[in-house]
Design an enzyme around this catalytic site. Structure first.
Site: not given
Ligand code: NAP
Length: 437
Positions: A65, A115, A261, A302
């Site tokens: 996202i 990080d 969260k 994602t």
């Molecule tokens: N996907 C869903 O269904 C959903 C639903 C509700 C809420 N959310 C929330 O929406 C947000 C985005 O979700 P997503 O599913 O798109 O996430 P995602 O694809 O898992 O991506 C996570 C991101 O966090 C970064 N990250 C992880 N560890 C890190 C660290 N140690 N330092 C810096 N950056 C770090 C990753 O960087 P790298 O690319 O370098 O690994 C990546 O860019 C999250 O907060 C999630 O909780 C998601």
């Protein structure tokens, strides 16, 4: 072609048209799938805003996202600062940024290494940012990074000895905002600053028990389940094992992610209050120009969601691939997941900041004849409209204060421990070098 078929249908009946029933059935199925896909795709962002010259800082902007939000904002000309765990010299990151610059025709996309598994790394970046003698422009902070460990695995601990889910999802973000606070408050009063915080409906399952939170977040409880393997009665042993498994499951990272969260939402709500209080301090009594907006993107396809669905296993991945059409249908794409963020980032201030008395009416726009009361942020946004929090503790002042104190204490303690460890390591290294010389 359709005209002869229609003529045939009229003159000789519907059944005379070749494959008429099959085609009708297929069309009905396609229509149902299209309707479901549209429904699960959620609301579309109708807002637009000139983003040229706006400085946007993003965590988690390299995947899922976050990457979609970055693409959309960069396409509109915003200057993007990606806070990533990788150094800017990383070839993959450099390629990614170059591709993004080319695709969005925007050269103002940079990366800084932050990080979130290291509180020291967060502090290094944030202090460097606020150390600038004239405060740097900052229009938006988007906190989109998060991590959720597979349910069946013991979660990793961070550099600071905390469970990754807790630190990356919550604590590091709280740390970042706390240090950046002076830089945010130093923005001119006429600047519309927004802080978008990614939340998730799993916050409803979060449990903030301050008595056990320290243990839970340091991973201490995960290994401390009582050892009951010595019992001789096999039946009893089985029962004990089941109990132990249950107990372990209860403390699993899924819950800690949910708790993180919840904590992030409470912290964000309190951060808004902190900004309001700061704007009214001393002789100053100006309306606060920074709004904290908690955004729930909805379930999206994602990499993070895939990791959760597959439980980080190959079998899980196989099952995921086999059932992919279901996920394609019911989960949003990352672009669809980004819509509420884009709405929160681009909706015009009057529509976003003034609330109608009914929060669920008309996508958060002012409703004719409703009370137009200026509110000061800390709202939940979902499906491109403002929603009510479904838990009272998010806005509870006492819980907020307790969490703030707990977080400050934990950050201080962990930073001290890590600093001591780094000093020891440095000393050892120096001694080794001396010996070698
Ligand atoms: N996907 C869903 O269904 C959903 C639903 C509700 C809420 N959310 C929330 O929406 C947000 C985005 O979700 P997503 O599913 O798109 O996430 P995602 O694809 O898992 O991506 C996570 C991101 O966090 C970064 N990250 C992880 N560890 C890190 C660290 N140690 N330092 C810096 N950056 C770090 C990753 O960087 P790298 O690319 O370098 O690994 C990546 O860019 C999250 O907060 C999630 O909780 C998601």
């Amino acid at each position: 072609m359709p005209i002869p078929l229609i003529t045939l249908g009229i003159s000789e009946g519907f059944s005379a048209i070749p494959y008429a029933y099959t085609a009708t059935k297929l069309a009905a199925v396609a229509a149902v799938i299209a309707a479901l896909k549209y429904y699960f795709g959620g609301a579309r962002n109708p807002a637009e805003r000139v983003m040229h010259s706006k400085v946007v800082m993003v965590t988690g902007g390299t995947s899922g996202i976050g990457a979609s939000i970055v693409y959309e904002l960069a396409s509109r000309g915003a200057q993007i600062i990606l806070l990533t765990q990788h150094p800017p010299t990383d070839v993959f990151l450099a390629d990614y940024i170059q591709d993004l610059r080319d695709a969005t025709n925007n050269q103002l996309i940079y990366a800084e290494q932050v990080d979130l598994r290291s509180l020291h790394s967060v502090r290094q970046f944030a202090t460097k940012w606020i150390d600038n003698s004239s405060p740097r422009r900052l229009d938006m902070v988007i906190l989109c990074a998060g991590t959720q460990s597979p349910r069946s695995k013991t979660p990793d601990l961070t550099e600071d000895g905390l469970v990754e889910d807790w630190q990356v999802t919550y604590l590091a973000h709280a740390h970042l905002l706390s240090i950046l606070s002076p830089a945010i408050r130093a923005q001119p009063p006429d600047r519309d600053v927004r802080i978008l915080v990614a939340t998730c409906s799993s916050y409803l399952r979060g449990e903030l028990d301050f008595g056990s939170l320290e243990k839970l977040t340091t991973g201490a409880t995960m290994d401390s389940a009582p050892d009951q393997t010595k019992k001789k009665d096999p039946k009893n042993r089985k029962d004990q094992k089941e109990k132990k498994d249950k107990k372990k499951k209860k403390k699993k990272p899924t819950d800690l992610y949910a708790t993180a969260k919840l904590a992030l939402m409470i912290f964000a709500h309190n951060f808004q209050k902190h900004l309001i209080a700061a704007s009214k301090r001393g002789d100053e009594d100006r309306p606060v120009n920074t709004r904290v907006l908690l955004v729930d993107p909805g379930f999206s396809r994602t990499p993070g969601m895939r990791r959760w669905l597959t439980d980080g296993s190959l079998w899980g991945l196989l099952l995921y691939l086999l059932t992919w059409p279901i996920w394609w249908l019911i989960l949003k794409s990352p672009q669809q997941g980004a819509q509420s963020f884009l709405w929160a980032a681009m909706e015009s201030p009057p529509a976003l900041f003034y609330s109608s008395s009914s929060s669920s009416s008309s996508r958060g726009h002012i409703v004719e004849g409703s009370e137009k009361k200026k509110e000061e942020g800390g709202w939940l946004i979902k499906e491109c409209r403002r929603m009510k929090f479904l838990r009272e503790d998010v806005t509870d002042e006492a819980v907020g204060k307790k969490l703030w104190e707990f977080s400050e204490k934990q950050i201080e303690a962990k930073e001290k421990e890590s600093a001591l460890r780094r000093a020891k390591e440095k000393k050892k290294k120096e001694e080794k070098e001396k010996k070698q010389k």
